[in-house]
Design a protein around this motif. Sequence first.
Motif, PDB file in Angstrom:
ATOM      1  N   GLU A 135       0.805  -1.214   0.000  1.00 43.66           N
ATOM      2  CA  GLU A 135       0.000   0.000   0.000  1.00 43.66           C
ATOM      3  C   GLU A 135       0.846   1.276   0.000  1.00 43.66           C
ATOM      4  N   LYS A 136       1.818   1.346   0.883  1.00 53.22           N
ATOM      5  CA  LYS A 136       2.530   2.618   1.001  1.00 53.22           C
ATOM      6  C   LYS A 136       3.627   2.780  -0.032  1.00 53.22           C
ATOM      7  N   ALA A 137       4.504   1.798  -0.095  1.00 54.87           N
ATOM      8  CA  ALA A 137       5.745   2.003  -0.850  1.00 54.87           C
ATOM      9  C   ALA A 137       5.675   1.564  -2.306  1.00 54.87           C
ATOM     10  N   GLY A 138       4.739   0.703  -2.639  1.00 54.27           N
ATOM     11  CA  GLY A 138       4.707   0.179  -4.003  1.00 54.27           C
ATOM     12  C   GLY A 138       5.808  -0.853  -4.226  1.00 54.27           C
ATOM     13  N   LEU A 139       5.916  -1.326  -5.443  1.00 56.79           N
ATOM     14  CA  LEU A 139       6.911  -2.336  -5.778  1.00 56.79           C
ATOM     15  C   LEU A 139       8.313  -1.726  -5.789  1.00 56.79           C
ATOM     16  N   THR A 140       9.294  -2.495  -5.338  1.00 54.25           N
ATOM     17  CA  THR A 140      10.691  -2.066  -5.471  1.00 54.25           C
ATOM     18  C   THR A 140      11.189  -2.428  -6.867  1.00 54.25           C
ATOM     19  N   ASN A 141      12.313  -1.851  -7.241  1.00 56.02           N
ATOM     20  CA  ASN A 141      12.900  -2.229  -8.527  1.00 56.02           C
ATOM     21  C   ASN A 141      13.269  -3.711  -8.549  1.00 56.02           C
ATOM     22  N   ALA A 142      13.639  -4.251  -7.402  1.00 59.98           N
ATOM     23  CA  ALA A 142      13.977  -5.681  -7.330  1.00 59.98           C
ATOM     24  C   ALA A 142      12.752  -6.548  -7.618  1.00 59.98           C
ATOM     25  N   ASP A 143      11.577  -6.061  -7.250  1.00 66.34           N
ATOM     26  CA  ASP A 143      10.346  -6.781  -7.603  1.00 66.34           C
ATOM     27  C   ASP A 143      10.073  -6.648  -9.104  1.00 66.34           C
ATOM     28  N   VAL A 144      10.151  -5.396  -9.568  1.00 68.09           N
ATOM     29  CA  VAL A 144       9.745  -5.105 -10.949  1.00 68.09           C
ATOM     30  C   VAL A 144      10.619  -5.851 -11.956  1.00 68.09           C
ATOM     31  N   VAL A 145      11.862  -6.051 -11.587  1.00 68.36           N
ATOM     32  CA  VAL A 145      12.794  -6.665 -12.526  1.00 68.36           C
ATOM     33  C   VAL A 145      12.457  -8.140 -12.785  1.00 68.36           C
ATOM     34  N   LEU A 146      11.569  -8.690 -11.973  1.00 66.94           N
ATOM     35  CA  LEU A 146      11.110 -10.066 -12.213  1.00 66.94           C
ATOM     36  C   LEU A 146       9.943 -10.115 -13.200  1.00 66.94           C
ATOM     37  N   ALA A 147       9.516  -8.950 -13.661  1.00 68.50           N
ATOM     38  CA  ALA A 147       8.367  -8.899 -14.575  1.00 68.50           C
ATOM     39  C   ALA A 147       8.815  -8.744 -16.020  1.00 68.50           C
ATOM     40  N   ASP A 148       7.985  -9.240 -16.932  1.00 69.95           N
ATOM     41  CA  ASP A 148       8.259  -9.082 -18.363  1.00 69.95           C
ATOM     42  C   ASP A 148       7.923  -7.681 -18.840  1.00 69.95           C
ATOM     43  N   ALA A 149       6.937  -7.083 -18.203  1.00 71.20           N
ATOM     44  CA  ALA A 149       6.501  -5.760 -18.641  1.00 71.20           C
ATOM     45  C   ALA A 149       5.847  -5.022 -17.487  1.00 71.20           C
ATOM     46  N   ILE A 150       5.884  -3.691 -17.581  1.00 74.11           N
ATOM     47  CA  ILE A 150       5.207  -2.829 -16.611  1.00 74.11           C
ATOM     48  C   ILE A 150       3.845  -2.462 -17.175  1.00 74.11           C
ATOM     49  N   LEU A 151       2.811  -2.597 -16.334  1.00 80.79           N
ATOM     50  CA  LEU A 151       1.474  -2.151 -16.728  1.00 80.79           C
ATOM     51  C   LEU A 151       1.165  -0.878 -15.956  1.00 80.79           C
ATOM     52  N   THR A 152       0.752   0.146 -16.672  1.00 80.13           N
ATOM     53  CA  THR A 152       0.454   1.397 -15.988  1.00 80.13           C
ATOM     54  C   THR A 152      -0.921   1.897 -16.409  1.00 80.13           C
ATOM     55  N   TYR A 153      -1.674   2.398 -15.446  1.00 82.27           N
ATOM     56  CA  TYR A 153      -3.034   2.879 -15.714  1.00 82.27           C
ATOM     57  C   TYR A 153      -2.988   4.362 -16.082  1.00 82.27           C
ATOM     58  N   PRO A 154      -4.006   4.830 -16.807  1.00 78.45           N
ATOM     59  CA  PRO A 154      -4.029   6.250 -17.197  1.00 78.45           C
ATOM     60  C   PRO A 154      -4.514   7.132 -16.046  1.00 78.45           C
ATOM     61  N   VAL A 155      -3.719   7.194 -14.977  1.00 79.18           N
ATOM     62  CA  VAL A 155      -4.168   7.925 -13.792  1.00 79.18           C
ATOM     63  C   VAL A 155      -3.898   9.426 -13.912  1.00 79.18           C
ATOM     64  N   ASN A 156      -4.641  10.139 -13.101  1.00 83.47           N
ATOM     65  CA  ASN A 156      -4.499  11.583 -12.947  1.00 83.47           C
ATOM     66  C   ASN A 156      -3.131  11.870 -12.327  1.00 83.47           C
ATOM     67  N   PRO A 157      -2.239  12.537 -13.034  1.00 87.40           N
ATOM     68  CA  PRO A 157      -0.892  12.754 -12.493  1.00 87.40           C
ATOM     69  C   PRO A 157      -0.898  13.542 -11.184  1.00 87.40           C
ATOM     70  N   ALA A 158      -1.952  14.297 -10.953  1.00 84.25           N
ATOM     71  CA  ALA A 158      -2.024  15.085  -9.724  1.00 84.25           C
ATOM     72  C   ALA A 158      -2.551  14.275  -8.540  1.00 84.25           C
ATOM     73  N   PHE A 159      -2.998  13.039  -8.781  1.00 76.93           N
ATOM     74  CA  PHE A 159      -3.582  12.239  -7.696  1.00 76.93           C
ATOM     75  C   PHE A 159      -3.538  10.784  -8.130  1.00 76.93           C
ATOM     76  N   GLN A 160      -2.344  10.198  -8.053  1.00 78.54           N
ATOM     77  CA  GLN A 160      -2.188   8.911  -8.717  1.00 78.54           C
ATOM     78  C   GLN A 160      -2.134   7.697  -7.813  1.00 78.54           C
ATOM     79  N   SER A 161      -2.275   7.882  -6.513  1.00 79.07           N
ATOM     80  CA  SER A 161      -2.178   6.729  -5.622  1.00 79.07           C
ATOM     81  C   SER A 161      -3.506   5.986  -5.535  1.00 79.07           C
ATOM     82  N   LEU A 162      -3.558   4.822  -6.189  1.00 82.75           N
ATOM     83  CA  LEU A 162      -4.758   3.989  -6.128  1.00 82.75           C
ATOM     84  C   LEU A 162      -4.742   3.127  -4.876  1.00 82.75           C
ATOM     85  N   ASN A 163      -5.910   2.914  -4.301  1.00 79.83           N
ATOM     86  CA  ASN A 163      -6.053   1.897  -3.274  1.00 79.83           C
ATOM     87  C   ASN A 163      -5.695   0.534  -3.890  1.00 79.83           C
ATOM     88  N   LEU A 164      -5.097  -0.347  -3.066  1.00 76.74           N
ATOM     89  CA  LEU A 164      -4.623  -1.636  -3.590  1.00 76.74           C
ATOM     90  C   LEU A 164      -5.758  -2.441  -4.233  1.00 76.74           C
TER      91      LEU A 164
END
Lengths: 269, 269
Positions: A135-164
């Motif tokens: 919830e607070k910190a999000g994925l670390t780079n060490a987590d992300v590097v195990l993924a084939d691709a990053i998925l990102t949502y079209p969030v509002n840049p001024a308020f981008q923290s989604l509930n889990l």
Amino acid sequence: MGKTIRDQLGRVVEGDKALVTPAVVLVRPQLGENIGAACRCMLNFGLTDLRLVAPRDGWPNAAAEPMAAGAIDVLENAKVYESVGEAVADLKFVLAATARRRELEIPVIGTGDVGSTLKTYSREGTATGILFGPEKAGLTNADVVLADAILTYPVNPAFQSLNLAQAVNIFAYIWASAEDGGAPPDLFQKDISGIANREDLVRMFEHLEDELDDAGFFYPPEKRSLMSQNIRAPYTRARLTAQEVQTMRGIIKALSRGRGRGQTNRGQR
Amino acid sequence: MGKTIRDQLGRVVEGDKALVTPAVVLVRPQLGENIGAACRCMLNFGLTDLRLVAPRDGWPNAAAEPMAAGAIDVLENAKVYESVGEAVADLKFVLAATARRRELEIPVIGTGDVGSTLKTYSREGTATGILFGPEKAGLTNADVVLADAILTYPVNPAFQSLNLAQAVNIFAYIWASAEDGGAPPDLFQKDISGIANREDLVRMFEHLEDELDDAGFFYPPEKRSLMSQNIRAPYTRARLTAQEVQTMRGIIKALSRGRGRGQTNRGQR
């Protein structure tokens, strides 16, 4: 593409062969409530494979069940792992959900393509999954590097923290909506056999306009034809059912009988 | 297609001109927590116009703020209404989010088209909105009949009850992810700049139904509500222009004055 059939747990099956649905991997989740809510969101859209990596408050967590709101099978079948590596060991295509830009050479994919990509893998029997960070910190780079691709949502840049759970919710929706292109489910395909015949529609117009003639509505007389067209257009556009034409006839009768005189004259016209 | 730019509140703007973003109308919501969570979901995807119809526990509600998680501007700017009719009075295109099939002659649209339809309206400056029902019961038919179309998500038929904030979340995501500039489906091709305000439409319904009451049309009385819905549906579906609503008012007046009395009484009602 064949018709989608779901089993009793809501998993997508096609014919006799169950699709391998994407695993939802919650990495170091903090709140049991969010884990439970994620179960509900998953099952709402037919996902059932929940994996927890080192949940902060251990597992099981009593706070999860009320928020699962009935998605108990998903909750009880959740598997717990010590590391992300173990949790994704059997998967062949892994996404990492993150809104942060990373200095990693990992492709970023948008939400437009990911649903059909995952459905294609599933149809081939290829196991896939997606990582969601704490919830607070999000994925670390060490987590992300195990993924084939990053998925990102079209969030509002001024308020981008989604509930889990909301982040899981959107992923589950993307999965469910990919196959059918967003068309409404069969349940809602409207049978249009009830549309009125044009003849009945024209009779309704004539009835209405006769009464309006009697009421002196068409004034000045040279505008009658134009006024008539304007009256008819919205009814044609609405594609009235036969039942609605009957209702309209009843309305015209009731109103044209004059106010307050309807009940006594019922059925006599 | 220009780049989408957002203002500090997260509202979509293009160049100097702010897009009118869809209003989210929570109808008789029960839990303040869900209202707060809905605020967060809205702002995550750039929606800011929250409207509450008769919230069960009154307003403001202290349970909402923690769940809004920073989307305080949305929360504090929420407007409260007594009825759905009032809440949608200024809107020209209204959706009803529901998973239940209704015996109403209202078109059902899928999630595939709705985003670009709404974006197109927003670009034209046309006010739109969507109704979400209360947590337990969902929208009534009387609520739904005020909508132009039903929006339904591709949910798991074996587990289809979405949490309220979750439903708002998906709508907000659909809004944000919709491609700009997609042509609206045929249903929406009509130029809607002349479409009547919902308020005028509701007044027209009330006028018609008052006259029908006087004429003894609603019989038996316990069927009044159902009959009223059936009368309203085709007019909502036809998407009457402001001019057509005026014409309808004239028709109702002319007919209800009683046959043959129209000319002498012209203009006196």
